[in-house]
Structure formats: C-alpha cells, structure tokens
Design an enzyme around this catalytic site. Sequence first.
Site, short mmCIF file in Angstrom:
data_model
loop_
_atom_site.label_atom_id
_atom_site.label_comp_id
_atom_site.label_asym_id
_atom_site.label_seq_id
_atom_site.Cartn_x
_atom_site.Cartn_y
_atom_site.Cartn_z
N GLU A 56 31.47 -17.76 48.22
CA GLU A 56 30.81 -18.95 48.77
C GLU A 56 29.29 -18.84 48.61
O GLU A 56 28.62 -19.83 48.31
CB GLU A 56 31.14 -19.09 50.26
CG GLU A 56 32.60 -19.37 50.56
CD GLU A 56 33.45 -18.10 50.72
OE1 GLU A 56 33.14 -17.06 50.09
OE2 GLU A 56 34.43 -18.16 51.48
N CYS A 87 35.10 -16.12 55.63
CA CYS A 87 34.67 -15.25 56.72
C CYS A 87 33.68 -16.02 57.61
O CYS A 87 33.17 -17.08 57.24
CB CYS A 87 34.03 -13.98 56.16
SG CYS A 87 32.41 -14.20 55.40
N CYS A 90 30.33 -16.83 56.05
CA CYS A 90 30.37 -17.92 55.05
C CYS A 90 30.57 -19.27 55.70
O CYS A 90 30.09 -20.28 55.19
CB CYS A 90 31.43 -17.64 53.98
SG CYS A 90 30.85 -16.38 52.84
#
Length: 129
Positions: A56, A87, A90
């Site tokens: 990302e 996560c 991100c």
Amino acid sequence: MNNATKLFNLASSAAANAYAPYSQFKVGAAILSSSGNFYSGCNVENISYPLGTCAEAGAIAAMINGGDNKIAEILIYADSKALISPCGACRQRVAEFASADTKIHLADKSGIKKTFTLEELLPNNFKEF
Ligand code: THU
C-alpha cells in the site's frame, strides 16, 4: 476493461514483482485515483525487518509521484489462504488520501473476495487536529 479488473490486474502483477525474501509473502496494491489514473506498488522487505514497506505504501508513493492525492478505490492482492487485509498502519496511510466511502477491495488469485469502505476498516480515524 472495467476498473475492478484493471485494479486486480495491476495489483496481481505488482505482487509478482514484490521483494519478500524474509516472509515469502508477496503483496500487491493498486489505486484508482479520483482523477481516473491507476497506480500500483508491492511490498519491499529489508534484512533490517522494520525497514520493510507494505504494498500500500508503494502504491501511495507512486500515486503522489504521479501528481494525484485522492484515492477513489484501492485493491490489495495476495495469493494467500487467508484473505489479505491491510495492516493498521496501512489503514492510516490510506486514510490520509481517502474519504469515508473510499472502497478497499481485498483479493486473492480468484478475484475480489470482499469490499469494505475506509470507514468500515478504520472507523473514527484521526484526520484533523
Ligand atoms: N504486507 C503488505 O504489503 N500489505 C499488507 O496489507 C499486509 C502485509 C507485507 C508486509 C511484509 O512484507 C509481508 O506482507 C508480511 O507481513
């Protein structure tokens, strides 16, 4: 080709190029910006583990370098048993350039499996002070 297919193709190609010798977990991300441009990125690991960057982050860096700063949709791809999910860090990275209704698609090799909004993945996020 529709936007979802384009995002899927870009993210899966990015994952193929990921540098993940430590986790062996290759991830790709693709962004459709609000101005209609596409960007992608992959995870890039490092022997000093905390220096590794997520897919990302790579896609967002490509978007900023391309002159865009609004994410309309993002797709995250991994060829994994459990469906990839961004996560926490991100989710915050995406939030910087997204709105509550920005779509976040999660995909494996058979296609998009789930779609969430940013608000669903990072409710009540930190966006002003
Ligand atoms: N990873 C991503 O690139 N994106 C995610 O959404 C989850 C995890 C990467 C980081 C690391 O290189 C590998 O996947 C294993 O955690």
